[in-house]
Scaffold this active site. Structure first.
Site, PDB file in Angstrom:
ATOM      1  N   LYS A  51       2.700  -3.179   2.316  1.00  0.00           N
ATOM      2  CA  LYS A  51       3.911  -2.487   1.884  1.00  0.00           C
ATOM      3  C   LYS A  51       3.773  -0.986   2.063  1.00  0.00           C
ATOM      4  O   LYS A  51       4.715  -0.296   2.430  1.00  0.00           O
ATOM      5  CB  LYS A  51       4.168  -2.812   0.411  1.00  0.00           C
ATOM      6  N   GLU A  58       8.738 -10.061  10.785  1.00  0.00           N
ATOM      7  CA  GLU A  58       7.868  -9.728   9.650  1.00  0.00           C
ATOM      8  C   GLU A  58       7.600 -10.936   8.753  1.00  0.00           C
ATOM      9  O   GLU A  58       6.462 -11.160   8.356  1.00  0.00           O
ATOM     10  CB  GLU A  58       8.535  -8.656   8.763  1.00  0.00           C
ATOM     11  N   ARG A  83       1.326  -4.672  -2.130  1.00  0.00           N
ATOM     12  CA  ARG A  83       0.908  -3.674  -1.141  1.00  0.00           C
ATOM     13  C   ARG A  83       0.294  -4.326   0.099  1.00  0.00           C
ATOM     14  O   ARG A  83       0.195  -3.700   1.141  1.00  0.00           O
ATOM     15  CB  ARG A  83      -0.115  -2.720  -1.767  1.00  0.00           C
ATOM     16  N   LYS A 141      13.024  -7.810  10.649  1.00  0.00           N
ATOM     17  CA  LYS A 141      12.981  -8.656   9.445  1.00  0.00           C
ATOM     18  C   LYS A 141      12.506 -10.059   9.796  1.00  0.00           C
ATOM     19  O   LYS A 141      11.693 -10.638   9.102  1.00  0.00           O
ATOM     20  CB  LYS A 141      14.360  -8.765   8.779  1.00  0.00           C
ATOM     21  N   TRP A 181      -7.332  -4.430   1.948  1.00  0.00           N
ATOM     22  CA  TRP A 181      -6.654  -4.737   3.214  1.00  0.00           C
ATOM     23  C   TRP A 181      -7.643  -4.305   4.286  1.00  0.00           C
ATOM     24  O   TRP A 181      -7.931  -3.115   4.443  1.00  0.00           O
ATOM     25  CB  TRP A 181      -5.347  -3.953   3.299  1.00  0.00           C
ATOM     26  N   GLU A 232      16.566  -3.691  13.296  1.00  0.00           N
ATOM     27  CA  GLU A 232      16.151  -4.026  11.934  1.00  0.00           C
ATOM     28  C   GLU A 232      16.225  -5.540  11.697  1.00  0.00           C
ATOM     29  O   GLU A 232      15.346  -6.118  11.056  1.00  0.00           O
ATOM     30  CB  GLU A 232      17.022  -3.244  10.928  1.00  0.00           C
ATOM     31  N   ASN A 257      -9.667   3.160  -1.226  1.00  0.00           N
ATOM     32  CA  ASN A 257      -8.518   2.922  -0.356  1.00  0.00           C
ATOM     33  C   ASN A 257      -8.493   4.051   0.654  1.00  0.00           C
ATOM     34  O   ASN A 257      -8.535   5.217   0.269  1.00  0.00           O
ATOM     35  CB  ASN A 257      -7.234   2.918  -1.207  1.00  0.00           C
ATOM     36  N   GLY A 258      -8.449   3.713   1.939  1.00  0.00           N
ATOM     37  CA  GLY A 258      -8.432   4.756   2.968  1.00  0.00           C
ATOM     38  C   GLY A 258      -9.483   4.477   4.015  1.00  0.00           C
ATOM     39  O   GLY A 258     -10.025   3.366   4.086  1.00  0.00           O
TER      40      GLY A 258
HETATM   41  C1  G6P Z   1       5.251  -0.808   6.264  1.00  0.00           C
HETATM   42  C2  G6P Z   1       6.190  -1.689   5.492  1.00  0.00           C
HETATM   43  C3  G6P Z   1       7.619  -1.508   6.016  1.00  0.00           C
HETATM   44  C4  G6P Z   1       8.008  -0.052   5.976  1.00  0.00           C
HETATM   45  C5  G6P Z   1       7.004   0.837   6.714  1.00  0.00           C
HETATM   46  C6  G6P Z   1       7.259   2.310   6.448  1.00  0.00           C
HETATM   47  O1  G6P Z   1       5.147  -1.254   7.576  1.00  0.00           O
HETATM   48  O2  G6P Z   1       5.807  -3.034   5.591  1.00  0.00           O
HETATM   49  O3  G6P Z   1       8.510  -2.256   5.223  1.00  0.00           O
HETATM   50  O4  G6P Z   1       9.276   0.109   6.552  1.00  0.00           O
HETATM   51  O5  G6P Z   1       5.685   0.558   6.249  1.00  0.00           O
HETATM   52  O6  G6P Z   1       7.057   2.549   5.090  1.00  0.00           O
HETATM   53  P1  G6P Z   1       7.699   3.711   4.255  1.00  0.00           P
HETATM   54  O7  G6P Z   1       7.201   3.491   2.862  1.00  0.00           O
HETATM   55  O8  G6P Z   1       7.192   4.994   4.849  1.00  0.00           O
HETATM   56  O9  G6P Z   1       9.167   3.603   4.360  1.00  0.00           O
END
Ligand code: G6P
Length: 614
Positions: A609, A494, A27, A491, A74, A487, A100-101
């Site tokens: 994530k 990231e 996550r 990638k 985080w 995309e 969390n939040g």
């Molecule tokens: C984060 C992740 C991405 C993902 C995005 C949206 O930034 O690192 O990989 O595309 O969130 O997430 P979701 O779960 O809503 O597709």
């Protein structure tokens, strides 16, 4: 983002918590901690860094206790350090809490508490919350369960919390709003709590998803009790999970990302299986069929999503407009929610989310709902918050995606959106039967074509070796390939931390062309189809300025291959299906570049994530 684990039962909590935290590492986090109660005292440890650092810290220390909580943080409020790591203790040291939040009104609460003599050690909003609960307990004499409920009535923001009182090691209290929390009911009085079910799937398949503003008490004697923060009693609804342990393990691959890239023939197949009947020329999308009237009368589609899911939405825009002839807009969920969007009769909002937990997407859904829109979800995680917040939807069947950089979820999203667009087109009669059947047949060949493209791995690896030390990269595509360019660039940045930008190829002339010199690799999706000749011209423009061209081309292509410095062939398919196939080499390229640069591909720095904060 932050991962939460809790346990109360008949086993030692620590091994369950630490294994759970490792499963939640995907996550994204920067510090971690655990707390267990033994003899009415906390065994609490926390530190900056990875779960492995936490394990080193606790080595040789007392980790006993059959009740405990664990957390990966985080950072939001306060830098990642030992003090800001969770759990946080109340001022009297009796309560320990993980969160969390974001507590949005923490500053006001903190000020009021400080006036009453509370002293805070950390910079976090979480510590404020645990002091606030302590304050209510001491002022009203209420127990932890009641104090948590009362405290949360005053809290503005998002939370998933688990809290325990060292004086009462028979009880664990948890609650949630806008951040996910699931309770696993194990055998013989064992209870598990986590941000998602992955930490405990080997123990139980029976889970209760806590709803927003619900508070749960887990008591060793009386079991599970749930109330709303308004104090209404709720009956826990037990779901049965289908998740398998193998699905969240690496299965012999070096990383989850590589495993997930290679899983795509299967995950795309699983996402279309049962929905596509070629023998009868039929499509079965129950989420569409059940609301046929709404789709027949749709005037506009608004797609809301974030990150890679937003890119899948861009592909869908082309699909819905071309096939179903419905005007479609694609919005970043975070932008949509912060203006005053106009929702009219006949608008359908499609929310795309792998995790089904993204805070901005969820908030966009709530806003669109308030304004009367019909909301359709495309989610990967079964039972996730977004899948439950929508009126209808279609799951992608990609299986758990653990690598932070999305790969198999993207291709599954595009495949499912493709089916939705075809199904709506079929109902609205906007595609000829002949074309519809041709596209359906072509879609069914895509898993094999993806398998074929995966064979380019060695070639892609050799190209990665050439460009791994470059500092910038440009990705170009037109039409259906424009979202793939975005995309591909996402990638690379990231996971390899190389600056990369995606552009519609024709837009290059309006800015990015100024960047092109012999140091600039330009990745171009140049497959044969609608705008092939135009893309060839764009490639010429790059070559004229000494840029390096790495082209994704249709198998057998000569023109582009002769112009390009490197070309990667993909099997021929319809323009509308190119995104699913052409993205594969770009995923592999990012992967190899990142590995060669020594980056952690599964857990890239600063990324999460599941983005459960706004
Ligand atoms: C984060 C992740 C991405 C993902 C995005 C949206 O930034 O690192 O990989 O595309 O969130 O997430 P979701 O779960 O809503 O597709």
């Amino acid at each position: 983002m932050c991962g939460i684990v809790g346990f109360i039962g008949n086993q030692q909590a620590y091994p369950i918590l630490i294994k759970g935290l490792k499963r939640l590492e995907y996550r994204g986090y920067d510090s971690s901690g655990v707390s267990m109660i033994e003899n009415q005292e906390f065994n609490q440890y926390k530190c900056k860094g990875k779960v492995a650092d936490l394990e080193a810290l606790v080595s040789g220390k007392d980790i006993s206790g059959t009740i405990g909580i664990g957390h990966t943080r985080w950072a939001t409020h306060g830098v990642p350090n030992d003090v800001n790591a969770h759990p946080h203790l109340s001022g009297d040291g009796n309560l320990s809490l993980i969160h969390n939040g974001i507590i949005e009104n923490y500053a006001t609460l903190k000020e009021a508490l400080m006036e009453q003599g509370h002293v805070f050690k950390s910079d976090t909003d979480t510590e404020v919350l645990v002091h606030f609960i302590e304050d209510i307990m001491s002022k009203t004499g209420s127990d932890l369960f009641e104090a948590v409920r009362v405290a949360l009535c005053e809290v503005v923001g998002a939370y998933a919390i688990v809290v325990m009182d060292r004086r009462h090691p028979n009880r664990l209290v948890c609650a949630k709003k806008s951040s996910p929390l699931v309770i696993g009911i194990g055998a013989e009085g064992d209870y598990f709590i986590a941000s998602d079910a992955t930490p405990f799937i080997e123990y139980t398949k029976n889970v209760v998803y806590l709803e927003d503003e619900e508070v749960a008490l887990i008591d060793r004697q009386s079991g599970l009790k749930i109330v709303t923060i308004q104090n209404q009693q709720k009956d826990p609804y037990i779901h049965e999970l289908e998740l398998k342990l193998e699905a969240i393990e690496k299965g012999g691959y070096d990383s989850f990302m590589l495993k997930e890239i290679h899983e795509q023939p299967r995950s795309i197949h699983d996402s279309i299986r049962g929905r596509l009947n070629l023998n009868h020329g039929m499509l079965k999308m129950s989420g569409i069929d059940r609301h046929e009237e709404i789709w027949m009368n749709a005037n506009r589609i608004i797609i809301v999503a974030c990150g890679t899911s937003w890119h899948a939405g861009l592909v869908a825009e082309y699909l819905f407009e071309e096939f179903a002839r419905i005007p479609t807009e694609v919005e970043y969920a975070s932008e949509f929610r912060y203006r005053d969007p106009i929702i009219q009769q006949g608008d359908i909002v499609i929310a795309i989310s792998q995790s089904g937990e993204t805070a901005d997407t969820l908030a966009a859904i709530e806003l669109a709902k308030e304004k009367g829109a019909f909301i359709f979800g495309v989610c990967n995680v079964v039972g996730s918050t977004i899948s439950r917040a929508t009126h209808s939807g279609a799951y992608t069947h990609a299986g758990p995606e653990i690598g932070v950089a999305s790969t198999k979820a993207f291709t599954a999203q595009v495949a499912v959106l493709y089916l939705i667009a075809l199904s709506v087109a079929d109902k609205r009669g906007t595609l000829s039967k002949e074309r519809l059947h041709r596209l359906m047949a072509e879609l069914s060949t895509i898993p094999d074509k993806v398998e074929e493209v995966l064979k380019t791995n060695d070639l892609v690896e050799s190209i990665a070796a050439i460009y791994k030390d470059h500092r910038n990269a440009l990705y170009l595509g037109r039409g259906y390939s424009f979202p793939v360019a975005l995309e591909g660039a996402l990638k690379l940045k990231e996971i390899s931390y190389i600056h990369a930008e995606g552009y519609p190829a024709a837009e290059m002339k309006h800015g990015p062309i100024a960047l092109i010199d012999e140091e600039m690799p330009v990745f171009v999706i140049a497959t044969q189809g609608h705008s092939y000749e135009k893309v060839v011209s764009n490639i010429q423009e790059v070559k004229a300025r000494k840029g390096k061209i790495i082209a994704i081309v249709t198998a057998g292509d000569k023109t582009v291959s002769e112009l390009a410095d490197h070309s990667i062939e993909i099997p021929k398919t319809d323009d509308s299906l190119v995104p699913i196939v052409s993205v594969i080499p770009l995923q592999l390229l990012s992967y190899h570049v990142a590995v060669m640069r020594g980056c952690n591909v599964d857990q890239p720095r600063n990324l999460a994530k599941s983005v459960t904060v706004e």
